[in-house]
Design an enzyme around this catalytic site. Structure first.
Site, PDB file in Angstrom:
ATOM      1  N   MET A   1       0.817  -1.207   0.000  1.00 49.87           N
ATOM      2  CA  MET A   1       0.000   0.000   0.000  1.00 49.87           C
ATOM      3  C   MET A   1       0.856   1.264   0.000  1.00 49.87           C
ATOM      4  SD  MET A   1      -3.057  -0.954  -0.284  1.00 49.87           S
ATOM      5  CE  MET A   1      -2.470  -2.372  -1.197  1.00 49.87           C
TER       6      MET A   1
ATOM      7  N   TYR B   1      -0.084   9.941  -2.287  1.00 50.55           N
ATOM      8  CA  TYR B   1      -0.890  10.463  -1.186  1.00 50.55           C
ATOM      9  C   TYR B   1       0.011  10.744   0.011  1.00 50.55           C
ATOM     10  CZ  TYR B   1      -5.075   9.091  -3.732  1.00 50.55           C
ATOM     11  OH  TYR B   1      -6.052   8.990  -4.676  1.00 50.55           O
TER      12      TYR B   1
ATOM     13  N   ARG C   1       1.761   1.741  -3.574  1.00 52.64           N
ATOM     14  CA  ARG C   1       0.582   2.062  -4.372  1.00 52.64           C
ATOM     15  C   ARG C   1       0.064   3.473  -4.110  1.00 52.64           C
ATOM     16  NH1 ARG C   1      -4.789  -1.706  -4.848  1.00 52.64           N
ATOM     17  NH2 ARG C   1      -6.135  -0.183  -5.844  1.00 52.64           N
ATOM     18  N   GLU C   2       0.133   3.913  -2.855  1.00 54.94           N
ATOM     19  CA  GLU C   2      -0.406   5.216  -2.474  1.00 54.94           C
ATOM     20  C   GLU C   2       0.692   6.263  -2.330  1.00 54.94           C
ATOM     21  OE1 GLU C   2      -3.639   5.340  -2.540  1.00 54.94           O
ATOM     22  OE2 GLU C   2      -3.657   3.197  -2.865  1.00 54.94           O
ATOM     23  N   ALA C   3       1.780   6.117  -3.085  1.00 55.97           N
ATOM     24  CA  ALA C   3       2.926   7.016  -2.959  1.00 55.97           C
ATOM     25  C   ALA C   3       2.572   8.471  -3.247  1.00 55.97           C
ATOM     26  CB  ALA C   3       4.050   6.554  -3.891  1.00 55.97           C
TER      27      ALA C   3
END
Length: 341
Positions: A125, A132, A128-130
């Site tokens: 995660m 954010y 994937r959420e770099a």
């Protein structure tokens, strides 16, 4: 608020003593969009917490879940989705977690991850959420507005950096009628944008949670669809509709759940634990995780009896067990025949 008789029992909540840094593998994630947030808490376990719970796929196994809220953040349909609920050039609308006033609340669901896979999921995660921003927040419940249920829950929130906002497709605020019109018209590889909204609104209502933003958009969508004479046909929760039409279900392991849910790959026999129900090749079945979370529906290339023979087997072994049975040995549900939930 939910009547007091429906409040979680003491066994389902953390005591004051445990609040100090309880649960160390908990996650708060916006499940309807497929995004998840990691939260390191006590005893080196992880919790993921989500500001959108769709009652559908989590994409990972979990040991328990707890409804709660974080302070100072709100859920908003400000994200453009060109992958799951829209197409390139015509994005659907998805929710994201945004910083707001200190007294604003955002309700969601926290998931306690199995210790064996928690680190791997959180690392995935993080990548994937770099785009954010990762924040450490406290999770509160219905019993106390002052005492957190879980401390240090980490959430991925929309960044204040314009470049990062652009990377994730952030569209920003828009008039409610415009957002409603986009949701009604949009569809992507995961289905209708409308189902995304309907499921979120249904979950909030089920848990006696009022969200003025979601409620206003849901009301505008109902008015639009009533005006176009589609309300009677479409007024249903997509998950329930799909469940009625399924001839059976296929239970898959945690690794397969991640690959199918997050990468949208074909379902292979090696990731299947068992088949439930009797069905023929070509039937529509539900794909669920070991924890019972609905992940997808799709048309199977093998019958239930054949799946029982090849469950857990690699493609080469499948070809030997059932020679000439399928064009792609071991591929139980091709991705083109699968709809993510």
């Amino acid at each position: 608020r939910r009547p007091s008789s429906h409040r979680p029992s003491p066994s389902r909540t953390c005591s004051a003593a445990r609040t100090r840094r309880t649960s160390s593998r908990t996650i708060f994630g916006y499940l309807a969009t497929g995004r998840f947030c990691g939260a390191p808490a006590a005893r080196r376990r992880q919790i993921f917490f989500g500001e959108v719970l769709s009652r559908r796929r989590q994409g990972f196994a979990y040991e328990r879940k707890l409804v709660g809220y974080v302070k100072g953040y709100v859920r908003r349909f400000h994200l453009g989705d060109e992958s799951h609920r829209g197409v390139p050039g015509s994005p659907g609308r998805a929710v994201t977690l945004e910083a707001a006033k200190p007294d604003d609340l955002c309700w969601g669901c926290a998931f306690l991850l199995p210790a064996a896979s928690a680190r791997r999921i959180v690392e995935s995660m993080d990548v994937r959420e770099a785009s954010y921003e990762k924040r450490s927040l406290d999770l509160f419940g219905r019993r106390s507005e002052a005492l957190p249920v879980v401390r240090d829950v980490i959430a991925y929130v929309v960044s204040s950096c314009p470049a990062k906002r652009k990377q994730v497709g952030y569209l920003g605020p828009a008039p409610v009628p415009d957002i409603a019109a986009t949701i009604v018209a949009s569809r992507g590889k995961s289905g209708r944008n409308l189902d995304y909204l309907v499921n979120l609104d249904a979950w909030l209502r089920e848990h006696a949670i009022f969200d003025d933003h979601v409620s206003a958009i849901a009301g505008a969508v109902r008015a639009l669809r009533a005006a176009s004479r589609e309300a009677e046909e479409e007024e249903r929760v997509c998950e329930d509709d799909g469940a009625v039409r399924c001839a059976g279900q296929v239970v898959i392991d945690d690794g397969a759940a991640e690959v199918v849910s997050n990468c949208h790959r074909s379902l292979l026999a090696v990731g299947i634990v068992r088949a439930e129900g009797e069905f023929a090749a070509g039937a529509t079945v539900a794909v669920v995780s070991l924890a019972g979370a609905a992940i997808a529906t799709g048309r199977v290339a093998y019958s239930s009896a054949e799946i029982k023979c090849i469950a857990g087997k690699r493609s080469r072994a499948c070809a030997e067990i059932l020679p000439g049975r399928a064009a792609e040995p071991g591929v139980v549900i091709p991705k083109k025949d699968m709809l993510l939930r």
